[in-house]
Design an enzyme around this catalytic site. Structure first.
Site, mmCIF file in Angstrom:
data_model
loop_
_atom_site.group_PDB
_atom_site.id
_atom_site.type_symbol
_atom_site.label_atom_id
_atom_site.label_comp_id
_atom_site.label_asym_id
_atom_site.label_seq_id
_atom_site.Cartn_x
_atom_site.Cartn_y
_atom_site.Cartn_z
ATOM 1 N N ASN A 47 9.166 6.237 -121.870
ATOM 2 C CA ASN A 47 9.789 5.911 -123.153
ATOM 3 C C ASN A 47 8.966 4.782 -123.777
ATOM 4 O O ASN A 47 8.790 3.725 -123.169
ATOM 5 C CB ASN A 47 11.227 5.464 -122.885
ATOM 6 C CG ASN A 47 11.948 5.110 -124.169
ATOM 7 O OD1 ASN A 47 11.360 4.634 -125.143
ATOM 8 N ND2 ASN A 47 13.241 5.344 -124.167
ATOM 9 N N CYS B 51 6.916 9.485 -140.377
ATOM 10 C CA CYS B 51 7.077 10.787 -141.038
ATOM 11 C C CYS B 51 8.510 10.988 -141.516
ATOM 12 O O CYS B 51 8.904 12.115 -141.819
ATOM 13 C CB CYS B 51 6.641 11.909 -140.106
ATOM 14 S SG CYS B 51 7.575 11.972 -138.585
HETATM 15 N N1 SAH Z 1 1.005 12.040 -132.409
HETATM 16 C C1 SAH Z 1 1.339 13.434 -132.246
HETATM 17 C C2 SAH Z 1 2.700 13.786 -132.819
HETATM 18 C C3 SAH Z 1 3.849 12.983 -132.281
HETATM 19 S S1 SAH Z 1 5.392 13.750 -132.488
HETATM 20 C C4 SAH Z 1 0.253 14.301 -132.863
HETATM 21 O O1 SAH Z 1 -0.594 13.805 -133.615
HETATM 22 O O2 SAH Z 1 0.255 15.496 -132.614
HETATM 23 C C5 SAH Z 1 6.456 12.670 -131.677
HETATM 24 C C6 SAH Z 1 6.401 12.704 -130.159
HETATM 25 O O3 SAH Z 1 7.175 11.604 -129.703
HETATM 26 C C7 SAH Z 1 6.974 13.923 -129.464
HETATM 27 O O4 SAH Z 1 5.981 14.462 -128.622
HETATM 28 C C8 SAH Z 1 8.152 13.404 -128.618
HETATM 29 O O5 SAH Z 1 8.220 13.992 -127.330
HETATM 30 C C9 SAH Z 1 7.788 11.947 -128.470
HETATM 31 N N2 SAH Z 1 8.892 10.981 -128.292
HETATM 32 C C10 SAH Z 1 10.052 10.893 -128.985
HETATM 33 N N3 SAH Z 1 10.735 9.785 -128.620
HETATM 34 C C11 SAH Z 1 9.988 9.143 -127.669
HETATM 35 C C12 SAH Z 1 10.123 7.940 -126.938
HETATM 36 N N4 SAH Z 1 11.183 7.152 -127.115
HETATM 37 N N5 SAH Z 1 9.138 7.597 -126.079
HETATM 38 C C13 SAH Z 1 8.060 8.403 -125.918
HETATM 39 N N6 SAH Z 1 7.866 9.526 -126.593
HETATM 40 C C14 SAH Z 1 8.809 9.910 -127.456
#
Ligand code: SAH
Length: 385
Positions: A267, A328
């Site tokens: 996380n 986003c």
């Molecule tokens: N940077 C990526 C897109 C990120 S989308 C790209 O360029 O393709 C957001 C991501 O955050 C998802 O993969 C989801 O699994 C992750 N996510 C959501 N909450 C989170 C958290 N608290 N800690 C870690 N990852 C998390």
């Protein structure tokens, strides 16, 4: 063709450049879902629109012209959208072909990953003309495979079923695409959105140009920022809470023969606290969280979340380091995003220079009079202390 009558307020909205007419501005309609003529109550012709009887967004204008909206019309519009992308010179085989309202094709998205075209039909009006739409995409793109990723929850507002359909298959579970210097795998059936987040493509390529030293990619998903940075930096730590996303990320590293990327399942909120405590420092940090504010009511909470991770990222940024921070959330507009960054910078005690302001990739066009077409904003900050 059926005619729908709208209120003066609805007509004004369309004249000012917004194609959506809400249910409260529909004065008279007796038509099945599909393309309809739209008039005001004085029988003045306003254009043609997709009509979605079950939806709060009842009409989505397609054209102000009195022209046939038939199979050829869809073909021409899709071909125009594709030509704008100039696929031959993109240096990418994963890109958005149609960005709905942003391309004058409301409620239609189409993303291409190499041989595969992934399509979403997001309104009842569009669903009613799906044969014409699919034929137009097929004619313009000529993909080997077509997948309908109609499993997105916005279809519920249109009383449409959530389904995934192979229109031309069988489609492999993983397909390969190119983004600048990086090769990557996408899972069209199961990946987020249509497979991955194409809206950051240009920003990822930018990070592949400016990243250096020890890099950290937070919310990496299938690793696309990390891969760009891995090509040019000493090492990358890439973090996501999804083990399945990281499995593909690891495959992507292999595909690019990169052995300097460490994938960490964690996380981000907890990990940043830990890194801060341990005094870890990074020369380049990417912060690309999911949309924290999915509704207007969630804005304050979202801003607290954004501020927390930005503040901690600023604290662990090495002197002279680069932080790319993005959001986003449509509901967190550009002004609020920059206020949040300013407040985090102030609390961090760091002197941060705003080097670049960026948005979503150009193949996700933002129309000024249709704010909903734009949602992604980002900033490149450099520590000047
Ligand atoms: N940077 C990526 C897109 C990120 S989308 C790209 O360029 O393709 C957001 C991501 O955050 C998802 O993969 C989801 O699994 C992750 N996510 C959501 N909450 C989170 C958290 N608290 N800690 C870690 N990852 C998390």
């Amino acid at each position: 063709m059926d005619t729908v009558i709208i209120s003066p307020r609805g007509a004004r909205r369309w004249r000012r450049g917004h194609p959506w007419i809400y249910r409260s501005d529909v004065e008279h309609a007796h038509a099945p879902a599909g393309v309809v003529r739209v008039e005001d109550s004085h029988e003045n012709y306003l254009g043609q629109a997709l009509w979605s009887p079950p939806s709060e967004i009842s009409l989505r204008f397609l054209t102000a012209q009195d022209e046939p909206v038939d199979a050829d019309w869809w073909k021409d519009r899709v071909a125009e959208a594709l030509a704008l992308r100039d696929p031959e010179h993109l240096n990418a085989t994963g890109f958005r072909v149609v960005h709905a309202e942003g391309d004058g094709l409301p409620s239609l998205t189409a993303d291409r990953y190499g041989d595969v075209l992934v399509v979403q039909l997001l309104s009842a009006g569009l669903e009613a003309v799906r044969d014409d739409v699919l034929a137009a995409l097929e004619a313009a793109v000529a993909p080997k495979f077509i997948l309908l990723r109609n499993d997105t929850s916005v279809r519920r507002h249109e009383d449409l079923p959530l389904t995934i359909e192979e229109i031309r298959g069988p489609i492999p579970e993983l397909v390969q695409a190119v983004e600048g210097a990086v090769q990557y795998l996408v899972a069209p059936h199961t990946g987020q959105k249509t497979g991955t987040f194409l809206d950051q493509r240009e920003n990822r390529i930018m990070m592949g140009e400016i990243a250096r030293g020890k890099a950290l990619d937070l919310f990496t998903y299938q690793g696309l920022f990390a891969l760009q940075m891995g090509k040019v930096t000493e090492s990358v730590v890439a973090v996501d809470s999804s083990a399945t996303a990281l499995e593909i990320a690891a495959k992507n590293a292999e595909l690019n023969a990169l052995d300097n990327v460490e994938w960490v399942e964690a996380n981000v909120f907890d990990l940043l606290r830990e890194y801060e405590r341990e005094g870890r420092r990074f020369d380049t940090i990417v912060l690309d969280p999911p949309a924290f504010a999915r509704q207007r009511s969630a804005i304050d909470r979202a801003l607290r979340g954004y501020k927390e991770i930005n503040l901690r990222a600023m604290r662990i940024l090495a002197p002279g380091g680069i932080l790319f921070s993005a959001s986003c959330s449509f509901h967190v507009g550009r002004d609020r995003f920059f206020e949040m960054l300013t407040s985090a910078a102030s609390d961090s005690g760091r002197r941060l220079v705003l080097e670049r302001v960026v948005g979503q990739c150009r193949d996700h066009p933002v129309v000024l009079t249709i704010p909903e077409t734009g949602y992604l904003k980002g900033a490149v900050l450099r520590s000047a202390d």
